[in-house]
Design an enzyme around this catalytic site. Structure first.
Site, short mmCIF file in Angstrom:
data_model
loop_
_atom_site.label_atom_id
_atom_site.label_comp_id
_atom_site.label_asym_id
_atom_site.label_seq_id
_atom_site.Cartn_x
_atom_site.Cartn_y
_atom_site.Cartn_z
N CYS A 2 15.06 -27.05 53.98
CA CYS A 2 15.23 -25.62 54.21
C CYS A 2 16.04 -25.44 55.50
O CYS A 2 15.84 -26.14 56.48
CB CYS A 2 13.93 -24.85 54.34
SG CYS A 2 12.89 -24.94 52.90
N ARG A 27 20.26 -29.03 53.62
CA ARG A 27 18.80 -29.03 53.80
C ARG A 27 18.06 -28.51 52.56
O ARG A 27 16.84 -28.50 52.54
CB ARG A 27 18.43 -28.13 54.98
CG ARG A 27 18.93 -28.67 56.26
CD ARG A 27 18.58 -27.77 57.41
NE ARG A 27 18.50 -28.59 58.59
CZ ARG A 27 17.39 -29.04 59.12
NH1 ARG A 27 16.23 -28.72 58.61
NH2 ARG A 27 17.42 -29.82 60.16
N TRP A 74 14.54 -25.45 50.03
CA TRP A 74 14.17 -26.62 49.23
C TRP A 74 12.70 -26.38 48.89
O TRP A 74 11.84 -26.43 49.78
CB TRP A 74 14.36 -27.91 50.01
CG TRP A 74 14.08 -29.13 49.19
CD1 TRP A 74 14.94 -29.76 48.35
CD2 TRP A 74 12.86 -29.88 49.14
NE1 TRP A 74 14.33 -30.85 47.77
CE2 TRP A 74 13.06 -30.94 48.23
CE3 TRP A 74 11.61 -29.75 49.75
CZ2 TRP A 74 12.07 -31.86 47.93
CZ3 TRP A 74 10.62 -30.68 49.44
CH2 TRP A 74 10.86 -31.72 48.54
N ASN A 98 10.72 -23.00 57.41
CA ASN A 98 11.00 -24.37 57.02
C ASN A 98 9.75 -25.18 57.36
O ASN A 98 9.31 -25.15 58.51
CB ASN A 98 12.22 -24.88 57.81
CG ASN A 98 12.46 -26.36 57.62
OD1 ASN A 98 11.96 -26.95 56.66
ND2 ASN A 98 13.20 -26.95 58.53
N GLY A 99 9.17 -25.88 56.38
CA GLY A 99 7.96 -26.67 56.65
C GLY A 99 6.88 -26.33 55.64
O GLY A 99 7.17 -25.79 54.57
N GLU A 480 18.58 -50.52 46.59
CA GLU A 480 19.50 -49.45 46.99
C GLU A 480 20.43 -49.07 45.83
O GLU A 480 20.69 -47.89 45.60
CB GLU A 480 20.29 -49.90 48.24
CG GLU A 480 21.44 -48.99 48.65
CD GLU A 480 21.05 -47.55 48.99
OE1 GLU A 480 19.84 -47.24 49.07
OE2 GLU A 480 21.97 -46.72 49.13
N LYS A 484 20.54 -45.36 44.26
CA LYS A 484 21.77 -44.56 44.15
C LYS A 484 21.94 -44.06 42.72
O LYS A 484 22.24 -42.91 42.49
CB LYS A 484 22.97 -45.43 44.49
CG LYS A 484 23.73 -45.43 45.75
CD LYS A 484 23.70 -44.43 46.80
CE LYS A 484 22.42 -43.87 47.27
NZ LYS A 484 22.04 -44.08 48.62
N GLU A 487 19.28 -41.32 41.74
CA GLU A 487 19.31 -40.01 42.39
C GLU A 487 20.49 -39.15 41.97
O GLU A 487 20.38 -37.93 41.96
CB GLU A 487 19.18 -40.10 43.91
CG GLU A 487 20.32 -40.73 44.64
CD GLU A 487 20.05 -40.86 46.13
OE1 GLU A 487 19.38 -40.01 46.71
OE2 GLU A 487 20.55 -41.83 46.71
N HIS A 503 7.17 -61.93 36.73
CA HIS A 503 5.81 -61.47 37.02
C HIS A 503 5.56 -60.05 36.48
O HIS A 503 4.66 -59.37 36.95
CB HIS A 503 5.56 -61.51 38.53
CG HIS A 503 5.69 -62.90 39.07
ND1 HIS A 503 4.76 -63.88 38.84
CD2 HIS A 503 6.69 -63.49 39.77
CE1 HIS A 503 5.16 -65.02 39.40
NE2 HIS A 503 6.33 -64.80 39.97
N LYS A 603 19.21 -33.22 51.93
CA LYS A 603 19.75 -34.26 52.81
C LYS A 603 18.83 -34.55 53.97
O LYS A 603 18.84 -35.65 54.52
CB LYS A 603 21.11 -33.77 53.30
CG LYS A 603 21.92 -34.79 54.08
CD LYS A 603 22.61 -35.75 53.16
CE LYS A 603 23.32 -36.86 53.90
NZ LYS A 603 23.39 -38.07 53.07
C1 F6R Z 1 19.26 -41.66 49.48
C2 F6R Z 1 19.04 -40.96 50.74
C3 F6R Z 1 17.66 -40.83 51.24
C4 F6R Z 1 17.62 -40.92 52.77
C5 F6R Z 1 16.21 -40.66 53.28
C6 F6R Z 1 16.11 -40.79 54.78
O1 F6R Z 1 20.61 -41.71 49.15
O2 F6R Z 1 19.96 -40.47 51.34
O3 F6R Z 1 16.81 -41.78 50.65
O4 F6R Z 1 18.06 -42.18 53.16
O5 F6R Z 1 15.82 -39.36 52.91
O6 F6R Z 1 16.92 -39.88 55.42
P1 F6R Z 1 17.35 -40.07 56.94
O7 F6R Z 1 18.21 -41.29 57.00
O8 F6R Z 1 18.08 -38.83 57.29
O9 F6R Z 1 16.09 -40.27 57.72
#
Ligand code: F6R
Length: 608
Positions: A2, A27, A74, A98-99, A480, A484, A487, A503, A603
C-alpha cells in the site's frame, strides 16, 4: 505494501496526488483512491484495479481542493473492490492506511455494539470509526488521534483528514515507513521519498510510534506518549525522474538486459578492477572478527542469501545460519553477540526482514544490510550498509537486484575469506578476476540465447507444472528459477536439490512434466547427470541448462539444451540466472499475463 501520499497545499492537489501514487504503485495495485476537502466537506474518488482506472474516474468527475490524501492498495482484509478501497470515511473523518490493525475484530465488535455501521470488510475502517466516535464524544482532532493510537494494535502508516480542520493532515507511523516533505508554503507526506521527489527533497522520516500534525508551513511531531519530538531533516537522494521501459516491452525485460551494466557498477564498489583485489568496504562490520553469521531475508533476496551461505562457508570458513525472515524472527534462535547478522533486501522495507533485524539488534549482534534502497528503514537501522547499486527495480519480479545481491555477496565472501586468512592473495586475485569478467560474459549470454529461450518458453507456457533441479549453488538457483516462473506466468513450479529428487518429487515425473536441470560442468556435474538419468528413465522431459564442457560430455538425450559459456564456479550463479529469468519472462509474455505487475503481488511487502 500500500502506498500513501498526502499534500497540504496552496494549489489543487488531486492531480499531484495521483502522480505521486504512480510512483508508489510498486506497493500495490489492487485499487486506488483520493480524498480532498472542499467547501468544508470531504469528497473522494475511488476505483478498483490499477491507478489508470482512478485517473479515468477523476477525468469524469474531477476533485478540487488544496488538501488531500491518497492511497494505492494491496488488499489484506477485504476483497479488492471499490467499496474496500481507501480512503475510508466515517462522519467527517477520512483515513488511508498501510499495514494491518491486528485487533480490528475486537474494536469492530465494540464499535458496532455502540451503534457504528460498517461499510467495508477492511481492518482500516475501525480507525475511521474510532476517530469519528471520539470526535462525537467531544474530543479535538489531536486528542482523538492520541486516543485512537492508544487503542489500535498492529502495524500502520496512517494519513487522516478531519473535515472540520481543513488545513491539516495527521499522520502516524508504527512499522511501515512514512516520510514528511518540506515544501515552499506546502507540506507533503508519503510512504517513501521517491513519491515526494517531484515536490521536494527536503524530508523528515517519522520513527515508529511517532504521529505528526502537518500544516501548510510546517509539521509538529509527537512520540507515542504525546511529547513533542524533533526528527532530523535531511536531503533525499531520490530522483524525480521516473524510469521508463526504453526500447523494451516491459520493465522486467529492460531490467534483465540492464544486468551487465548494473552488476559491473555494483562490483566496482567492492573490487578493484585493476589489481583484482577486494576493497575494504565498511568499518562498522568486520567478518574476520565474528564467530558465525546469521542471514535472513525473504523471497528472491533469501535465495540470494542461500547462495551467499555457500560462499561464506566455502571461501571464508564462516558458519552461516540462514532463514526466511518470517521464520527467523519467531524461531527463538539462541544468538550470541560474537555472531553478526546480515539482512538482504531490495526495498529495505520488508516487514519480516526488518523485524528480524530488530530482533538481532536487541541481542547485541552487529547488523549488516545488503540493500538497494539506500534511504530505506533497514538501511537506516543497520550498522553497516552494503549497497547493491542496481538502480530502481520496477518490475515486481526481481531480476537485476538478485544478480547484484549475488555480486555483492560474492565480493563480501571473498573479502571475508581474505580477512579470516582462508583465501590467499593468489586465490583472491583469481576469484576477483572471474568477477570482473562476469559483466562481459553476461552480455554475451544475453545476446545469444534469445531464440532458443523463445522456443522453449513457448513449450513451457503450455505446461501446468515445472520442476527445477540443481546441486550446490544451483539448488537455490533452481528455487529462484521456479519462483520467477510461478510469480509471473502463474505456472506451478518447484525447485529442488537434485539429490532430493528420489526422496519424493520423482513421483511427479511423467511425460507432461518438464524438468529444468541446471548443471554446469562443476564438482557436482556427474551426480546431477545421474539424477537426470533417473528423470529420463521415467519419461520426464528434460531441459538441460549447462555449459560448453557439460554439453560436450553429456550423452543424455534431453528434450532441449541451453548451452552457456564455461565459467568459473563463483560466477556461475549470476550467469545461469539469465536463462532462468528469460524463460520465465517469455513464458509469461506468451501467456499474456501482466508481467510487470503480476496478480496478487507487490514490490514492497510491509506487512507480515
Ligand atoms: C520475487 C521477489 C520477492 C522479493 C521479496 C523480498 O521476484 O521480488 O520474492 O525478493 O519480497 O523483497 P525485498 O528484497 O524488497 O526485501
Amino acid at each position: 505494501m500500500c502506498g500513501i501520499v498526502g499534500i497540504v497545499g496552496q494549489q489543487p492537489v488531486s492531480e499531484r496526488l495521483v502522480d505521486a501514487l504512480k510512483r508508489l504503485e510498486y506497493r500495490g495495485y489492487d485499487s486506488a483512491g483520493v480524498a480532498t476537502i472542499t467547501e468544508g466537506a470531504l469528497h473522494r474518488r475511488r476505483a478498483e484495479g490499477k491507478l489508470v482506472n482512478l485517473k479515468t474516474r477523476l477525468k469524469e468527475e474531477p476533485l478540487s481542493g488544496t488538501i488531500g490524501i491518497a492511497h494505492t492498495r494491496w488488499a489484506t482484509h477485504g476483497a479488492p473492490t471499490e467499496c474496500n478501497a481507501h480512503p475510508h470515511f466515517s462522519d467527517g473523518v477520512a483515513v488511508v492506511h498501510n499495514g494491518i490493525i491486528e485487533n480490528f475484530a475486537e474494536l469492530k465488535d465494540e464499535l458496532a455494539a455502540a451503534g457504528a455501521e460498517f461499510q467495508t470488510d477492511t481492518d482500516t475502517e475501525v480507525v475511521a470509526q474510532l476517530l469519528a466516535k471520539y470526535r462525537r464524544d467531544g474530543m479535538g482532532c489531536q486528542e482523538a488521534m492520541h486516543a485512537m493510537l492508544k487503542r489500535v494494535k498492529g502495524t500502520f502508516g496512517l494519513a487522516i483528514l478531519f473535515q472540520d480542520d481543513p488545513s491539516t493532515i495527521i499522520a502516524a507511523r508504527n512499522g511501515p515507513p512514512l516520510v514528511i516533505g518540506h515544501g515552499d508554503g506546502e507540506m507533503f507526506l508519503g510512504s517513501d521519498a521517491i513519491a515526494l521527489a517531484p515536490f521536494t527533497n527536503d524530508i523528515t522520516y517519522l520513527v515508529d510510534g511517532d504521529w505528526a500534525v502537518i500544516g501548510k508551513t510546517g509539521v509538529q511531531i509527537f512520540d507515542s506518549e504525546g511529547n513533542v519530538v524533533t526528527r532530523p531533516r535531511q536531503i533525499s537522494m531520490a530522483t524525480a525522474h521516473l524510469v521508463d521501459k526504453g526500447n523494451h516491452r516491459h520493465f522486467m525485460e529492460r531490467e534483465i538486459y540492464e544486468q551487465p551494466e548494473v552488476v559491473a557498477r555494483a562490483l566496482g564498489h567492492y573490487v578493484n578492477f585493476i589489481d583484482n583485489r577486494v576493497v575494504p568496504v565498511s568499518d562498522g562490520f568486520d567478518f574476520a572478527k565474528v564467530a558465525s553469521l546469521a542471514i535472513s531475508a525473504c523471497g528472491t533476496a533469501y535465495l540470494a542469501g542461500l547462495i551467499g551461505k555457500y560462499w561464506f562457508e566455502r571461501y571464508a570458513r564462516l558458519p552461516v545460519e540462514i532463514d526466511v525472515a518470517s521464520e527467523f524472527r519467531y524461531r527463538e534462535i539462541p544468538l550470541s553477540p560474537q555472531s553478526a547478522a546480515l539482512f538482504i533486501s531490495q526495498s529495505g522495507e520488508t516487514a519480516d526482514t526488518l523485524a528480524s533485524l530488530r530482533y538481532c539488534k536487541e541481542h547485541g549482534l552487529k547488523i549488516g544490510a545488503v540493500i538497494n534502497a539506500r534511504e530505506s528503514t533497514i538501511a537506516r537501522e543497520a550498522d553497516a550498509v552494503f549497497p547493491i547499486l542496481a538502480g530502481p527495480e520496477i518490475g515486481v519480479a526481481s531480476t537485476k537486484a538478485f544478480t547484484c545481491q549475488l555480486a555483492v555477496l560474492a565480493a563480501l565472501a571473498i573479502g571475508a575469506g581474505k580477512g579470516r586468512g582462508t583465501v590467499t592473495d593468489d586465490e583472491e586475485q583469481a576469484l576477483v578476476k572471474s568477477l570482473t569478467e562476469m559483466p562481459h560474459i553476461m552480455r554475451q549470454v544475453l545476446n545469444s540465447i534469445q531464440p532458443k529461450i523463445e522456443l522453449l518458453s513457448r513449450e513451457l507456457s503450455k505446461c501446468r507444472d515445472v520442476l527445477y533441479l540443481g546441486r550446490g549453488t544451483n539448488f537455490p538457483l533452481a528455487m529462484e528459477g521456479a519462483l520467477k516462473l510461478k510469480e509471473i506466468s502463474y505456472i506451478h513450479a518447484e525447485g529442488y536439490a537434485a539429490g532430493e529428487l528420489k526422496h519424493g518429487p520423482i513421483a511427479l515425473i511423467d511425460e507432461n512434466m518438464p524438468v529444468i536441470v541446471i548443471a554446469p560442468h562443476d564438482r557436482f556435474f556427474d551426480k546431477t547427470v545421474s539424477n537426470m538419468q533417473e528423470v529420463a528413465a521415467r519419461g520426464g522431459r528434460i531441459i538441460l541448462i549447462t555449459d560448453e564442457r557439460g554439453a560436450a560430455i553429456s550423452k543424455l538425450d534431453t528434450m532441449h539444451r541451453i548451452v552457456l559459456p564455461s565459467v568459473e564456479e563463483i560466477i556461475a550463479p549470476m550467469i545461469f540466472s539469465l536463462p532462468l529469468q528469460l524463460l520465465a519472462y517469455h513464458a509469461a509474455v506468451f501467456m499474456g499475463t501482466d508481467v510487470d505487475q503480476p496478480r496478487n503481488l507487490a514490490k514492497s511487502v510491509t506487512v507480515e
